[in-house]
Design a protein around this motif. Structure first.
Motif, short mmCIF file in Angstrom:
data_model
loop_
_atom_site.label_atom_id
_atom_site.label_comp_id
_atom_site.label_asym_id
_atom_site.label_seq_id
_atom_site.Cartn_x
_atom_site.Cartn_y
_atom_site.Cartn_z
N VAL A 201 18.00 10.96 -13.39
CA VAL A 201 18.42 10.01 -14.42
C VAL A 201 19.48 9.10 -13.81
CG1 VAL A 201 19.43 9.72 -16.71
CG2 VAL A 201 17.95 11.69 -16.24
N CYS A 202 19.19 7.80 -13.79
CA CYS A 202 20.15 6.80 -13.29
C CYS A 202 19.98 5.56 -14.15
CB CYS A 202 19.89 6.48 -11.82
SG CYS A 202 21.09 5.33 -11.10
N ARG A 203 20.85 5.39 -15.12
CA ARG A 203 20.64 4.36 -16.14
C ARG A 203 21.79 3.36 -16.18
NH1 ARG A 203 19.65 5.99 -21.67
NH2 ARG A 203 21.70 6.94 -21.53
N ASN A 204 21.42 2.09 -16.32
CA ASN A 204 22.38 1.01 -16.57
C ASN A 204 23.41 0.87 -15.45
OD1 ASN A 204 21.25 0.61 -19.29
ND2 ASN A 204 22.22 2.56 -19.75
N VAL A 205 22.97 1.13 -14.23
CA VAL A 205 23.85 0.99 -13.06
C VAL A 205 23.29 -0.06 -12.11
CG1 VAL A 205 24.80 2.15 -11.04
CG2 VAL A 205 24.65 3.38 -13.21
N LEU A 206 22.01 0.02 -11.85
CA LEU A 206 21.41 -0.86 -10.84
C LEU A 206 21.29 -2.30 -11.30
CD1 LEU A 206 18.68 1.48 -9.29
CD2 LEU A 206 21.09 1.25 -8.73
N ILE A 207 21.51 -2.57 -12.56
CA ILE A 207 21.47 -3.95 -13.05
C ILE A 207 22.56 -4.79 -12.37
CG2 ILE A 207 20.40 -3.55 -15.29
CD1 ILE A 207 23.16 -3.40 -16.53
N GLY A 228 5.27 14.93 -8.87
CA GLY A 228 5.24 15.20 -10.30
C GLY A 228 6.58 15.01 -10.98
N GLY A 229 7.62 14.72 -10.19
CA GLY A 229 8.95 14.51 -10.75
C GLY A 229 9.07 13.19 -11.48
N ILE A 230 10.11 13.08 -12.28
CA ILE A 230 10.28 11.93 -13.17
C ILE A 230 11.62 11.25 -12.92
CG2 ILE A 230 10.70 11.30 -15.60
CD1 ILE A 230 8.63 13.44 -16.36
N LEU A 231 11.60 9.91 -12.95
CA LEU A 231 12.81 9.09 -12.88
C LEU A 231 12.99 8.34 -14.20
CD1 LEU A 231 15.14 7.55 -11.37
CD2 LEU A 231 13.39 5.89 -10.66
N PHE A 232 14.17 8.45 -14.79
CA PHE A 232 14.54 7.67 -15.97
C PHE A 232 15.57 6.62 -15.56
CE2 PHE A 232 13.72 9.08 -20.51
CZ PHE A 232 12.51 9.68 -20.22
N ILE A 233 15.31 5.36 -15.93
CA ILE A 233 16.27 4.29 -15.70
C ILE A 233 16.67 3.70 -17.05
CG2 ILE A 233 15.42 3.81 -13.37
CD1 ILE A 233 13.89 1.42 -14.49
N GLY A 234 17.55 2.70 -17.06
CA GLY A 234 18.02 2.12 -18.31
C GLY A 234 16.97 1.26 -18.99
#
Length: 258
Positions: A201-207, A228-234
């Protein structure tokens, strides 16, 4: 100008390890110029000298340029997708001992929210989250686990009653939640990434990053994920070249490594 912004970026990289070239220049330069003006310092050369000799000013600088806007359960609909779809899918695929990384975790709101969301599906004894951030001061705040009422407004009421205790005008998160999270310093642009993660989970940073820096980070996240892993972004972010990297896009903020 002898001591220009290019000079400043080189000196900051040597002093802090922060690569300012990875951030959008107009936005970052404006933040830095405002800070220099606030401190009544004339020019980048004198500000570099100040940062070299004044530890408090250096901490102020790092805190100012690393964007630390966070709150529990930020973007509630995204957490609903996470709880109802992503987490059950991950447990079905990998079992109860998930390897989870909260990257650029700021003051801990996100990893602690992750623990609470996961607690609806797993016992706390099975939940372990690695939480990392560039800024050691926000990590210290995260470890303290004390938050204002505004930060916890979106926490579901049952979890708020169970896991927060009011202390004056602040709210302290339960030790049993804190025990599920390991905090570490980590620079997304230069440090090695953990491997075989089931959920990142890495959200609202890379913007705030340049397109080149974002691409590099998304590729590193892909390599960091288990199959099969999952990435959540903003919700305000997207991976435009997700197919080229190898991700399967499940929706605007939810990507899977096949």
């Amino acid at each position: 100008m002898l001591y220009d912004y290019e000079y400043f970026k080189r000196e900051i990289l040597a002093l802090t390890g922060i690569e300012l070239n990875a951030y959008k220049e107009s936005q970052m330069k404006r933040r830095i110029d405002n800070l220099i003006s606030k401190n009544h310092i004339e020019g980048y050369d004198k500000y570099v000298l100040c940062l070299r000799t004044d530890k408090a000013k250096l901490l102020e600088f790092v805190n100012h340029i690393t964007i630390n806007v966070s709150e529990f359960y930020r973007d509630v609909p995204q957490w609903k997708v996470m709880e109802e779809k992503a987490v059950p899918e991950l447990i079905a695929r990998f079992g109860k001992n998930l390897k989870i990384w909260s990257a650029a975790c700021s003051t801990g709101d996100e990893p602690y929210s992750l623990v609470m969301a996961l607690s609806r599906h797993l016992p706390l004894s099975s939940i372990r989250i690695l939480a990392t951030d560039l800024d050691r001061e926000v990590i210290a705040k995260a470890k303290t686990g004390l938050y204002g009422e505004k930060s916890i407004m979106s926490v579901p009421q049952d979890l708020r009653r169970r896991y927060f205790k009011q202390t004056g005008s602040s709210f302290r998160i339960a030790d049993e939640i804190k025990a599920c999270v390991e905090f570490r310093e980590h620079n997304l642009l230069k440090d090695a990434y953990p491997v075989d993660c089931h959920f990142i989970v890495c959200r609202n940073v890379l913007i705030y990053f340049t397109e080149e820096a974002k691409d590099a980070v998304f590729r590193k996240f892909f390599r960091s994920l288990a199959n099969g892993g999952i990435l959540f972004i903003g919700t305000s972010e997207q991976i435009l070249n997700h197919a080229e990297i190898g991700y399967f896009r499940k929706n605007a903020f939810y990507y899977q490594k096949p």
